[in-house]
Design a protein around this motif. Structure first.
Motif, PDB file in Angstrom:
ATOM      1  N   TYR A  64     106.287 -71.563 -67.344  1.00  0.00           N
ATOM      2  CA  TYR A  64     107.499 -70.372 -67.258  1.00  0.00           C
ATOM      3  C   TYR A  64     107.934 -69.737 -67.838  1.00  0.00           C
ATOM      4  O   TYR A  64     108.727 -68.955 -68.383  1.00  0.00           O
ATOM      5  CB  TYR A  64     108.111 -72.042 -67.790  1.00  0.00           C
ATOM      6  CG  TYR A  64     108.360 -73.448 -67.064  1.00  0.00           C
ATOM      7  CD1 TYR A  64     109.139 -73.220 -66.234  1.00  0.00           C
ATOM      8  CD2 TYR A  64     107.881 -74.264 -68.013  1.00  0.00           C
ATOM      9  CE1 TYR A  64     109.077 -74.489 -65.145  1.00  0.00           C
ATOM     10  CE2 TYR A  64     107.776 -75.474 -66.762  1.00  0.00           C
ATOM     11  CZ  TYR A  64     108.796 -75.550 -65.951  1.00  0.00           C
ATOM     12  OH  TYR A  64     109.158 -76.848 -65.028  1.00  0.00           O
ATOM     13  N   GLU A  67     110.837 -67.264 -66.544  1.00  0.00           N
ATOM     14  CA  GLU A  67     112.086 -67.198 -67.204  1.00  0.00           C
ATOM     15  C   GLU A  67     111.960 -66.854 -68.817  1.00  0.00           C
ATOM     16  O   GLU A  67     112.525 -66.755 -68.814  1.00  0.00           O
ATOM     17  CB  GLU A  67     112.000 -69.396 -67.185  1.00  0.00           C
ATOM     18  CG  GLU A  67     112.689 -69.424 -65.572  1.00  0.00           C
ATOM     19  CD  GLU A  67     110.779 -69.688 -65.034  1.00  0.00           C
ATOM     20  OE1 GLU A  67     109.657 -69.273 -65.543  1.00  0.00           O
ATOM     21  OE2 GLU A  67     110.871 -70.865 -63.832  1.00  0.00           O
ATOM     22  N   GLN A 204     116.027 -73.960 -67.463  1.00  0.00           N
ATOM     23  CA  GLN A 204     115.103 -73.362 -66.269  1.00  0.00           C
ATOM     24  C   GLN A 204     114.115 -73.888 -66.451  1.00  0.00           C
ATOM     25  O   GLN A 204     112.763 -74.566 -65.659  1.00  0.00           O
ATOM     26  CB  GLN A 204     114.942 -72.207 -65.041  1.00  0.00           C
ATOM     27  CG  GLN A 204     116.366 -72.458 -64.452  1.00  0.00           C
ATOM     28  CD  GLN A 204     115.979 -72.840 -63.032  1.00  0.00           C
ATOM     29  OE1 GLN A 204     114.934 -72.198 -62.263  1.00  0.00           O
ATOM     30  NE2 GLN A 204     116.700 -73.772 -62.964  1.00  0.00           N
ATOM     31  N   ALA A 205     112.965 -73.275 -68.018  1.00  0.00           N
ATOM     32  CA  ALA A 205     111.914 -73.417 -68.796  1.00  0.00           C
ATOM     33  C   ALA A 205     112.256 -74.431 -69.579  1.00  0.00           C
ATOM     34  O   ALA A 205     111.152 -75.085 -69.522  1.00  0.00           O
ATOM     35  CB  ALA A 205     111.647 -72.228 -69.694  1.00  0.00           C
TER      36      ALA A 205
ATOM     37  N   LYS B  82     112.812 -67.515 -57.849  1.00  0.00           N
ATOM     38  CA  LYS B  82     111.076 -67.166 -59.072  1.00  0.00           C
ATOM     39  C   LYS B  82     110.196 -66.515 -57.734  1.00  0.00           C
ATOM     40  O   LYS B  82     109.777 -67.041 -56.639  1.00  0.00           O
ATOM     41  CB  LYS B  82     110.457 -68.542 -59.102  1.00  0.00           C
ATOM     42  CG  LYS B  82     109.490 -67.949 -60.769  1.00  0.00           C
ATOM     43  CD  LYS B  82     109.397 -70.031 -61.100  1.00  0.00           C
ATOM     44  CE  LYS B  82     108.429 -69.396 -62.304  1.00  0.00           C
ATOM     45  NZ  LYS B  82     108.362 -70.794 -62.988  1.00  0.00           N
TER      46      LYS B  82
END
Lengths: 277, 120
Positions: A64, A67, A204-205, B82
């Motif tokens: 992650y 992020e 998100q993380a 991403k």
């Protein structure tokens, strides 16, 4: 070629708008253009670094890293914008009204300029790395036939610059005595949107894992990923499916920036106190 | 002086709130252990290109990019975007989905490199 143009353009929309607003907000502070240019150059250089180390960043922090990196730089940008607005609340009127007083304010304004140069750098860095990776990908997969794609990409970049110019000259049409108010308002919304975006990355993380319910869903009405959606996303932090936590952060950021500006603004009374100390 | 005092008080409160939120977050994060699905991106194709998940449960997608070129793994509908470098791996968290079909793409080749998640 058109596809490449669109991909690059939508990545640079955010940076384009931020640069236009910053240029207008710091118009009367000496050396602001040089500082903005330095911010852009730094952002591009940073983009190349981030692109080169994209793999390393992504795999950091249990996958992650990307992020967390985004959340961190966005938070820095929010603090810098809040600082600038607070500074403007104190000295903006001096800059606008009295040129003799402004000289001193300009000297002290250098720090505020540095803050905004950092914001410009961050805005360029955020999407810039993706543009660099995209263009790099074209070169290594399509080789010679990628020339027209590359051309499309560069036209996309130019359009981003044109958006900057449009924003800047648009803001210059605002009468000078209102300009500080307008740019301060724009910067407050810019910061609130970035804070909410930062929360999105933390969600998100998995760092923020509560109040994650969707506050509303307007994706059918206006997608956040359309060009209009992206412009609104940058300007006022529009999101088509914000979480409750994002919404709360958005409101909190606006409130804090407003309170800071009000607390440190310089009406006659406070000015007298300041002179005596 | 008065307003300075007020500001530092507010700052203290902010720090305390942040700390409380952070510790709460780490507690919650340890609780769940979501399902992980693996997808590979090779040339301009995802394998598998169709994923079946159960609706109403959050899950994780692990994407392996086997190309030299970087890609951007993106889904508007599932809210992720991403970058994945060449020959690298990324993970994305997906929130619990309602029943339905959700698209994902490599944004750099969004006409050819696409796939779906079906939640049922």
């Amino acid at each position: 070629m058109l596809a490449a143009l669109i991909i690059v353009f939508r990545e640079v929309v955010e940076a384009g708008l931020v640069i236009g607003i910053v240029l207008a907000a710091t118009r009367s502070v000496g050396g602001s253009r040089l500082m903005t240019a330095a911010g852009i150059a730094g952002g591009i250089l940073g983009s190349c670094f981030v692109a080169v180390f994209a793999g390393t960043i992504a795999s950091a922090f249990a996958g992650y890293g990307q992020e967390l990196f985004n959340a961190a730089i966005l938070s820095i940008a929010v603090i810098m914008l809040a600082w600038h607005n607070t500074w403007m609340a104190r000295h903006g009127s001096e800059l606008a009204q009295d040129l003799r007083e402004a000289g001193e304010a300009v000297a002290r304004g250098k720090k505020s300029l540095l803050a905004l140069a950092l914001v410009v750098g961050i805005a360029v860095l955020r999407e810039g790395a993706e543009v660099v990776l995209f263009l790099y990908g074209i070169v290594i997969t399509d080789g010679g036939s990628g020339i027209s794609l590359l051309a499309g990409g560069f036209i996309g970049l130019l359009l981003g610059a044109a958006l900057s110019a449009l924003t800047y000259f648009g803001l210059l049409r605002v009468p000078v005595r209102h300009l500080f108010k307008v740019t301060s308002l724009l910067i407050a919304f810019l910061a609130a949107g970035m804070a909410a975006q930062s929360v999105f990355f933390l969600e998100q993380a998995g760092v923020i894992d509560f109040l994650g319910g969707t506050a509303w869903d307007s994706s059918a009405l206006l997608s956040e990923k359309s060009i209009a959606g992206r412009i609104l996303h940058t300007l006022i932090g529009y999101s088509d499916q914000p979480s409750i936590m994002q919404l709360l952060t958005y409101v909190a950021t606006l409130t804090i920036i407003y309170l800071l500006a009000r607390t440190f603004s310089s009406p006659g009374k406070q000015q007298a106190v300041r002179v005596s100390t | 002086m008065l307003c300075l005092h007020g500001a530092s008080k507010r700052g203290g409160l902010l720090i305390a709130t942040t700390l409380a939120l952070a510790s709460f977050a780490s507690l919650v994060a340890e609780a769940a252990d979501p399902m992980t699905y693996e997808i590979t991106l090779k040339d301009q194709k995802f394998a598998p290109a169709e994923l079946k998940v159960s609706a109403g449960t959050a899950f994780i997608i692990k994407l392996k990019n086997e190309n030299d070129a970087p890609a951007e793994f993106e889904s508007k509908e599932m809210k992720f975007e991403k970058v994945v470098a060449g020959h690298a791996e990324i993970v994305v968290k997906v929130k619990a989905l309602p029943k339905g079909i959700f698209k994902f793409v490599d944004e750099y080749h969004e006409d050819t490199a696409l796939g779906t998640v079906e939640a049922e």
